[in-house]
Design an enzyme around this catalytic site. Structure first.
Site, short mmCIF file in Angstrom:
data_model
loop_
_atom_site.label_atom_id
_atom_site.label_comp_id
_atom_site.label_asym_id
_atom_site.label_seq_id
_atom_site.Cartn_x
_atom_site.Cartn_y
_atom_site.Cartn_z
N SER A 117 86.08 25.56 -12.07
CA SER A 117 85.74 26.58 -13.06
C SER A 117 84.91 25.97 -14.18
O SER A 117 84.70 24.76 -14.24
CB SER A 117 87.02 27.20 -13.66
OG SER A 117 87.64 26.28 -14.54
N SER A 119 85.63 25.90 -17.41
CA SER A 119 86.41 25.71 -18.64
C SER A 119 86.09 24.42 -19.37
O SER A 119 86.41 24.27 -20.55
CB SER A 119 87.91 25.76 -18.34
OG SER A 119 88.31 24.63 -17.59
N LYS A 174 91.71 19.24 -18.35
CA LYS A 174 91.44 19.59 -19.74
C LYS A 174 91.32 18.31 -20.56
O LYS A 174 91.54 17.20 -20.06
CB LYS A 174 92.56 20.46 -20.33
CG LYS A 174 92.87 21.74 -19.55
CD LYS A 174 91.76 22.76 -19.64
CE LYS A 174 92.12 24.01 -18.82
NZ LYS A 174 90.98 24.97 -18.76
N SER A 267 88.34 29.19 -21.70
CA SER A 267 89.32 28.23 -21.19
C SER A 267 90.74 28.72 -21.44
O SER A 267 91.11 29.00 -22.58
CB SER A 267 89.12 26.85 -21.85
OG SER A 267 90.16 25.96 -21.49
#
Length: 321
Positions: A117, A119, A174, A267
């Site tokens: 993705s 994010s 992350k 996100s």
């Protein structure tokens, strides 16, 4: 003797010596491991062939060495066939060893991870493939959350891969923003740690925001340079959406981390599903080893050409910072 002839003779001698080393090792190994099953008369025949191979190697006569190798191979086939490995078995063992090494490396050293993705845009894009260091923080038991030995703690600014806390069958990636025991708060996408704003500065650069999946859904955004304990990285932020991203203040529990995506308004991170326990962290992102735009390419001739042109060569071997 010409240069070509000398080179060819050298190649032949090197190849014969390599074959001799392998065959001698096999013969000596069998004579040692199976000595109780091998009659003394057979041992004497094989040892004589072994001695001749070793003498031929010392003489540096290629023809003599090849003949000695044929003789030793025949003696072993005749008398020691029960202990010799077939070609199929040798290939199977080699493949098994290679697979075992690969599995060990994946379990304990490094693992490949694909970015699914947007994010983490602009640091990581959809279609990036990265290597993740499994040794960065701990040695763990494969397929479990158990840590055998702790090697370090995640630092602020580290990009980490972890098991998604609400569903541990899914991996997330992350950036670590808050550490255990700190009070974290987010106001209009500005992060406050223990009441102090995180150092950052806006870069007046062109920016088009989105989640990386739909090129038609692009919106105006801002580019910010954030400073996390000496580490700097870029983030994308959308002023029109930032009012809904406020969070906290909350105190991060012991053994947990507050993680956010660099694409702040696209996100789902600790602001949505909570903190990341240390035991769920798999490792630290190291480098991008492959990258391609997954929205391009197909099975048609033009699609295949587009597939190759969609490879992002400039992202290859780019460190994840």
């Amino acid at each position: 003797m010409g240069i070509f002839a000398s080179w060819r003779e050298f190649r032949q001698r090197s190849q014969a010596n390599a074959e001799a080393k392998q065959l001698l090792g096999e013969a000596k190994r069998i004579l040692k491991k199976k000595r109780l099953r091998i009659p003394e008369s057979v041992s004497a025949i094989v040892r004589a062939a072994v001695d001749e191979v070793e003498a031929a190697r010392k003489s540096k006569q290629v023809d003599r060495l090849r003949q000695a190798l044929r003789d030793l191979d025949e003696r072993m086939d005749e008398h020691l066939a029960f202990a010799r490995k077939s070609a199929g078995r040798q290939y199977a063992e080699s493949i098994g060893l290679a697979l075992g090494v690969a599995l060990l490396l994946r379990a304990f050293v490094v693992e490949a991870f694909q970015i699914p993705s947007g994010s983490m845009i602009p640091t990581l894009d959809v279609g990036d493939h990265i290597f993740v260091s499994k040794f960065a923080y701990a040695v763990g038991v494969p397929f479990t959350n158990l840590k055998i030995a702790e090697l370090g703690k995640p630092k602020r600014g580290d990009v980490v891969v972890f098991k998604y806390p609400p569903d541990q069958s899914i991996d997330y990636i992350k950036r670590v923003v808050g550490l255990p025991g700190e009070t974290i708060e987010v106001r209009h996408n500005e992060v406050f740690i223990n009441g102090q704003p995180m150092a950052r500065e806006e870069l007046h650069e062109p920016c088009s925001a989105g989640d990386g999946a739909d090129e038609d859904d692009r919106r105006f955004c801002e580019v910010w340079l954030e400073h996390l304990d000496g580490k700097t990285h870029l983030t994308h932020q959308e002023p029109i959406r930032s009012n809904g991203s406020d969070f906290g203040p909350v105190t991060i529990p012991v053994g947990h981390y507050f993680c956010m995506g660099d694409n702040r308004d696209n996100s789902k991170d600790s602001r949505v599903w909570g903190f990341v326990p240390f035991e769920l962290i798999k490792g630290r992102a190291l480098v991008i080893w492959w990258s391609r735009d997954p929205s391009r390419g197909g099975l048609s001739p033009s699609g295949v050409a587009d597939w190759f042109s969609s490879i992002r060569w400039k992202r290859f071997f780019k460190p994840v910072e």
